[in-house]
Design a protein around this motif. Structure first.
Motif, PDB file in Angstrom:
ATOM      1  N   ALA A  38       0.895  -1.231   0.073  1.00  0.00           N
ATOM      2  CA  ALA A  38      -0.080   0.004  -0.165  1.00  0.00           C
ATOM      3  C   ALA A  38       0.840   1.368   0.082  1.00  0.00           C
ATOM      4  O   ALA A  38       0.562   2.471  -0.575  1.00  0.00           O
ATOM      5  N   GLN A  39       1.909   1.211   0.652  1.00  0.00           N
ATOM      6  CA  GLN A  39       2.941   2.181   0.712  1.00  0.00           C
ATOM      7  C   GLN A  39       4.370   1.933   0.839  1.00  0.00           C
ATOM      8  O   GLN A  39       4.453   0.998   1.989  1.00  0.00           O
ATOM      9  N   LEU A  40       5.285   2.361   0.357  1.00  0.00           N
ATOM     10  CA  LEU A  40       6.696   1.992   0.729  1.00  0.00           C
ATOM     11  C   LEU A  40       7.524   3.106   0.735  1.00  0.00           C
ATOM     12  O   LEU A  40       7.383   4.162  -0.161  1.00  0.00           O
ATOM     13  N   VAL A  41       8.216   3.480   1.927  1.00  0.00           N
ATOM     14  CA  VAL A  41       8.910   4.910   1.800  1.00  0.00           C
ATOM     15  C   VAL A  41      10.399   4.530   2.296  1.00  0.00           C
ATOM     16  O   VAL A  41      10.649   3.904   3.149  1.00  0.00           O
ATOM     17  N   TRP A  54      19.633   4.519   5.672  1.00  0.00           N
ATOM     18  CA  TRP A  54      18.570   4.793   5.134  1.00  0.00           C
ATOM     19  C   TRP A  54      17.629   3.444   6.014  1.00  0.00           C
ATOM     20  O   TRP A  54      18.052   2.677   6.406  1.00  0.00           O
ATOM     21  N   THR A  55      16.520   3.966   5.925  1.00  0.00           N
ATOM     22  CA  THR A  55      15.221   3.136   6.667  1.00  0.00           C
ATOM     23  C   THR A  55      14.373   3.163   5.389  1.00  0.00           C
ATOM     24  O   THR A  55      13.775   4.101   4.905  1.00  0.00           O
ATOM     25  N   VAL A  56      13.791   1.695   5.315  1.00  0.00           N
ATOM     26  CA  VAL A  56      12.692   1.403   4.414  1.00  0.00           C
ATOM     27  C   VAL A  56      11.472   1.105   5.338  1.00  0.00           C
ATOM     28  O   VAL A  56      11.665   0.052   6.032  1.00  0.00           O
ATOM     29  N   THR A  57      10.354   1.789   5.068  1.00  0.00           N
ATOM     30  CA  THR A  57       9.218   1.436   5.738  1.00  0.00           C
ATOM     31  C   THR A  57       8.116   1.136   5.061  1.00  0.00           C
ATOM     32  O   THR A  57       7.891   1.698   3.847  1.00  0.00           O
ATOM     33  N   ASP A  62      -3.088  -4.883   4.056  1.00  0.00           N
ATOM     34  CA  ASP A  62      -4.006  -5.178   5.066  1.00  0.00           C
ATOM     35  C   ASP A  62      -3.549  -4.662   6.487  1.00  0.00           C
ATOM     36  O   ASP A  62      -4.033  -4.914   7.440  1.00  0.00           O
ATOM     37  N   GLY A  63      -2.777  -3.749   6.089  1.00  0.00           N
ATOM     38  CA  GLY A  63      -2.151  -2.871   7.651  1.00  0.00           C
ATOM     39  C   GLY A  63      -1.111  -3.197   7.965  1.00  0.00           C
ATOM     40  O   GLY A  63      -0.546  -2.468   8.893  1.00  0.00           O
ATOM     41  N   SER A  64      -0.708  -4.597   7.872  1.00  0.00           N
ATOM     42  CA  SER A  64       0.918  -5.018   8.564  1.00  0.00           C
ATOM     43  C   SER A  64       1.900  -4.170   7.955  1.00  0.00           C
ATOM     44  O   SER A  64       1.769  -3.535   6.683  1.00  0.00           O
TER      45      SER A  64
END
Length: 146
Positions: A38-41, A54-57, A62-64
């Motif tokens: 849904a999202q990757l930053v 760096w950090t990838v979140t 499904d919200g996980s």
């Protein structure tokens, strides 16, 4: 001249990559059978020619969510990937100013080459992942700088 370009190749790198880069789901092609997040930053906190951090979140539909990180340098040497035990990544600048990442872990190896738009607002990463049995798959990730 070609000789001048060849000698400057080791220094070929764009300006700092620091900032937040958001995955563009419309332009990204995931691995076959893999769910699009849904999202990757990717938040690049440091890129000064000496250190690269760096950090990838990632948040799934499904919200996980989860995150990984890197704290090393863009020097062609392997550094551990935070949040992925047994995994390392190696980063190096290519003569054409693209960034090459080679990641190795228990599941196999992934080679990713990222090119940047002239305005440094878009990063397109072409990747090839090969598992331990030799099966390879290609994918493309496109990021927009926030």
């Amino acid at each position: 001249t070609l000789a001048a370009a060849a000698t400057s190749g080791a220094l070929a790198r764009p300006a700092s990559l620091e900032g937040k880069w958001r995955l563009d789901p419309k332009e990204t092609e995931t691995l076959p059978g893999e769910e699009q997040p849904a999202q990757l930053v990717m938040a690049i906190a440091k890129d000064d020619g000496q250190a690269f951090r760096w950090t990838v979140t990632v948040t799934m539909k499904d919200g996980s969510s989860g995150s990984t990180g890197f704290d090393g340098a863009i020097d062609g040497k392997p550094y551990p990937v935070v949040g992925r035990p047994g995994n390392t990544s190696t980063f190096s600048w290519m003569p054409d100013e693209s960034l090459k990442q080679v990641s190795q872990g228990p599941g196999g190896i992934s080679v990713e080459v990222c090119a940047f738009s002239a305005d440094m607002k878009k990063m397109t990463c072409n990747a090839r992942q090969t598992d331990t049995s030799g099966r390879a798959a290609a994918y493309v990730e496109v990021f927009e700088r926030q």
